[in-house]
Enzyme design. Structure first.
Site: not given
Ligand code: F6P
Length: 332
Positions: A20, A81, A111-112, A135, A137, A139, A181, A223, A232
């Site tokens: 991503g 990807r 990413g990893d 990324t 994320d 992560d 994710r 409130k 997500e």
């Molecule tokens: O790059 C990470 C991310 O944005 C995640 O947070 C998300 O789940 C995923 O990519 C979405 O990927 P795509 O754009 O391939 O649907």
């Protein structure tokens, strides 16, 4: 430090962005190209991540071609990807082509999963590789923050500030889904910074009872605005089911906002640009000095070289639950 050392001066480096896209990737490209150029080294950018690497498709990058991109989100060389890269024969053909094109080392921004591919070509073909974690994320093992995370966090917080106005005006609860994710890092920090009433992250799914109780108490106390941040998880759009369930349980109207890819784009924050600049330059420095199999991470406020083998071997630590409890305590 790098897992391996290679002797001999590198003349031509390839760079690719993978997975991503994340704000700040362009700033990494700019830094790597200019830092290489200052040493008389050429850089080529593979198009659309490992897809371009496999197809031998790249563009020459020089000082001028990376001008005016530091402030732009996305990545000028594209990303993808690339499941084909899991195939050893595909990797071998890509490295053969790379050598024909005179490219001797590779910088991978991603990413990893992307680093797994990079490490494979180092191990199988002795290619020099360096990684930069990019990324939204946050992560990736071995770095306190990934490039793009800070921008995405600020984007999410700005969006929630706006949603809060309508929540306050109407009394409706808002379930705001943020990306991530398998990681709740973005959700947790967003919740804290946005003053959310609750947050649900993939690492801890069983918090509905507690969330419903907190919302009931909060509504009884008068409130009106209630923001619940939902990570997500495996499937985008999960916040709809969460909203429906909680709303039924406490008999309160709700709406869902899925921020989605809005968080991936936009001008990178100053922080992401600064980290990106250091990382791009340090990746070039490592390769030029013969250090390979490393990722430029951030640890304790400094950019450092981390063995890529560790990055792919270990999972990123779970997000700090102290933040979760603090967010709840402060939600009022
Ligand atoms: O790059 C990470 C991310 O944005 C995640 O947070 C998300 O789940 C995923 O990519 C979405 O990927 P795509 O754009 O391939 O649907």
């Amino acid at each position: 430090m790098g897992s391996d050392r290679h002797i001999g001066r590198v003349q031509r480096i390839g760079i690719l962005t993978s997975g991503g896209d994340a704000p700040g990737m362009n700033a990494v490209i700019r830094a790597a190209v200019r830092s290489a150029s200052a040493r008389g080294i050429e850089v080529v950018g593979y198009l659309d991540g490992f897809t371009g690497f496999v197809a031998g498709e790249f563009q020459e990058l020089d000082d001028r071609s990376v001008g005016n991109i530091i402030h732009r989100g996305g990545t000028i060389i594209g990303t993808s990807r690339c499941p084909e890269f899991l195939d050893a024969a595909v990797r071998a053909a890509a490295v053969t082509q790379m050598r024909v094109d005179g490219v001797e080392a590779l910088i991978v921004v991603g990413g990893d999963g992307s680093f797994r591919g990079a490490l494979a070509v180092q191990e199988e073909h002795g290619l020099m590789v360096a990684g930069v974690p990019g990324t939204i994320d946050n992560d990736v093992y071995g770095t306190d923050e990934t490039i793009g995370f800070d921008t995405a966090l600020n984007t999410a917080v700005l969006a929630i500030d706006q949603v809060r106005d309508t929540s306050e005006s109407t009394g409706m609860m808002f379930f705001v889904e943020v990306m991530g994710r398998t990681s709740g890092a973005l959700a947790l920090q967003t919740a804290l910074a946005a003053g959310a009433t609750g947050v649900l992250v993939p690492e801890a799914q069983d918090e509905f009872g507690e969330l419903e109780l907190r919302l009931r108490v909060s509504i009884e106390r008068g409130k009106r605005s209630h923001i619940i941040v939902v990570a997500e998880g495996e499937e985008a759009g999960g916040a709809f089911a969460v909203g429906e369930r909680v709303s039924k349980a406490i008999n309160q109207p709700y709406r869902v906002v899925v921020l989605g890819h809005v968080q991936r784009g936009g001008r990178p924050s100053a922080r992401d640009r600064i980290i990106a600049a250091e990382a791009g330059a340090m990746a070039v420095d490592a390769l030029c000095s013969g250090r390979t199999g490393i990722m430029i991470g951030r640890q304790g406020g400094r950019s450092v070289e981390v063995p890529m083998a560790d990055v792919v071997r270990f999972k990123h630590p779970r997000p700090e639950y102290a933040l979760l409890h603090l967010a709840q305590e402060l939600s009022g």
